[in-house]
Write an enzyme that holds these catalytic residues in place. Structure first.
Site, PDB file in Angstrom:
ATOM      1  N   LEU A 101       0.878  -1.168   0.000  1.00 25.02           N
ATOM      2  CA  LEU A 101       0.000   0.000   0.000  1.00 25.02           C
ATOM      3  C   LEU A 101       0.913   1.215   0.000  1.00 25.02           C
ATOM      4  CD1 LEU A 101      -2.781  -0.846   2.641  1.00 25.02           C
ATOM      5  CD2 LEU A 101      -3.028  -0.795   0.165  1.00 25.02           C
ATOM      6  N   ASP A 102       0.534   2.240  -0.744  1.00 27.69           N
ATOM      7  CA  ASP A 102       1.351   3.449  -0.817  1.00 27.69           C
ATOM      8  C   ASP A 102       1.572   4.041   0.578  1.00 27.69           C
ATOM      9  OD1 ASP A 102       1.264   3.132  -3.550  1.00 27.69           O
ATOM     10  OD2 ASP A 102      -0.351   4.584  -3.830  1.00 27.69           O
ATOM     11  N   TYR A 103       2.629   4.809   0.696  1.00 30.73           N
ATOM     12  CA  TYR A 103       2.995   5.486   1.944  1.00 30.73           C
ATOM     13  C   TYR A 103       1.813   6.256   2.526  1.00 30.73           C
ATOM     14  CZ  TYR A 103       5.775   8.526   5.065  1.00 30.73           C
ATOM     15  OH  TYR A 103       6.294   9.205   6.153  1.00 30.73           O
ATOM     16  N   THR A 105      -1.384   5.794   1.819  1.00 21.25           N
ATOM     17  CA  THR A 105      -2.619   5.012   1.782  1.00 21.25           C
ATOM     18  C   THR A 105      -2.715   4.162   3.037  1.00 21.25           C
ATOM     19  OG1 THR A 105      -2.588   4.890  -0.635  1.00 21.25           O
ATOM     20  CG2 THR A 105      -3.926   3.253   0.508  1.00 21.25           C
ATOM     21  N   HIS A 188       0.487   2.367  -7.394  1.00 22.68           N
ATOM     22  CA  HIS A 188      -0.341   3.596  -7.345  1.00 22.68           C
ATOM     23  C   HIS A 188      -1.561   3.490  -8.263  1.00 22.68           C
ATOM     24  CE1 HIS A 188       3.279   5.128  -5.454  1.00 22.68           C
ATOM     25  NE2 HIS A 188       3.965   4.954  -6.562  1.00 22.68           N
TER      26      HIS A 188
END
Length: 241
Positions: A101-103, A105, A188
């Site tokens: 998961l993105d930073y 998110t 992303h």
């Protein structure tokens, strides 16, 4: 009985592919004998060595983490930023995230030391469903939602069709909260999809992964998966392949 390369990978010595290479090159011994054949299975009583160093067996473990925003989906960071493994400091096994998961998110992330399990879930043909809730800039039109549902063109190719639902809108602030369901795992991806239809993401959370939800957890909390949940995840991923 487990495959030799899986035992080596579980012990954190090398990836499964690298373990296969170590076996082929004669670096691995089972009960004192060099084994170069792929697919050999070993029992817990067998002595496995890599370059004459005994392999310590790890029991497979499976966890669910509610990842907060501002945490990296990684096992370490050279800049000293928080990483998801910080939440598992008391777990003896060396766990790592399944996918990422993105930073910025938040949401549901699976952690394990079982490489085969992780690879099964992440395999493109598994088509494991992931449910995101996102707050976006602007209020998407029916046409924008239709584009998401048909698939949008990104720099790395067209996305698979997504399911979308408008949960709420704020006409005064010109924002909307959208549920989007995808089964791909590109970097992303949700952010890029929303950007492509003209609605940049302001906030993003993954609320469901296959049959798993965040019920009962707050950001930064986690729990061990039950044997039934692990079995269910395997079945869901295997069914699609």
């Amino acid at each position: 009985m487990e495959r030799l390369q899986k035992v080596i990978a579980h012990a954190g010595i090398a990836s499964r592919r690298k373990a296969e290479q170590l076996i082929a090159e004669g670096h691995v011994k089972v009960n004192g004998q060099i084994v170069k054949e792929q697919g050999v299975k070993v029992s817990p009583s067998d002595k496995v060595e890599v370059d004459s160093i005994p392999v310590e067996r790890e029991q497979p473990v499976y966890f669910l983490l509610y990842k907060p925003r501002g945490v990296l989906s990684a096992v370490s960071d050279d800049k000293g930023r928080p990483v998801v493994t910080d939440y598992f400091s008391e777990v003896e096994q060396r766990v790592y995230p399944v996918g990422r998961l993105d930073y910025d998110t938040s949401g549901l992330l699976i952690m394990t030391n079982d490489g085969d399990f992780a690879n099964l879930l992440m395999h493109p043909k598994s088509e494991v469903e992931k449910v995101y809730v996102t707050k976006v800039k602007g209020i998407p039109s029916k046409e924008a939602l239709r584009k998401l549902q048909k698939g949008v063109k990104l720099e790395d190719g067209k996305t698979a069709p997504a399911k979308t639902k408008v949960l709420s809108t704020d006409k005064k602030k010109q924002t909307a909260i959208i549920e989007i369901i995808i089964h791909e795992g590109r970097n992303h991806q949700v952010r890029r999809m929303m950007e492509a239809v003209g609605h940049p993401v302001l906030k993003l959370k993954r609320e469901r992964y296959a049959s798993l939800t965040l019920q009962g957890l707050t950001a930064g909390e986690g729990r061990e998966l039950t044997a039934h949940e692990v079995k269910q995840l395997r079945a869901i991923a295997s069914k699609k392949k």
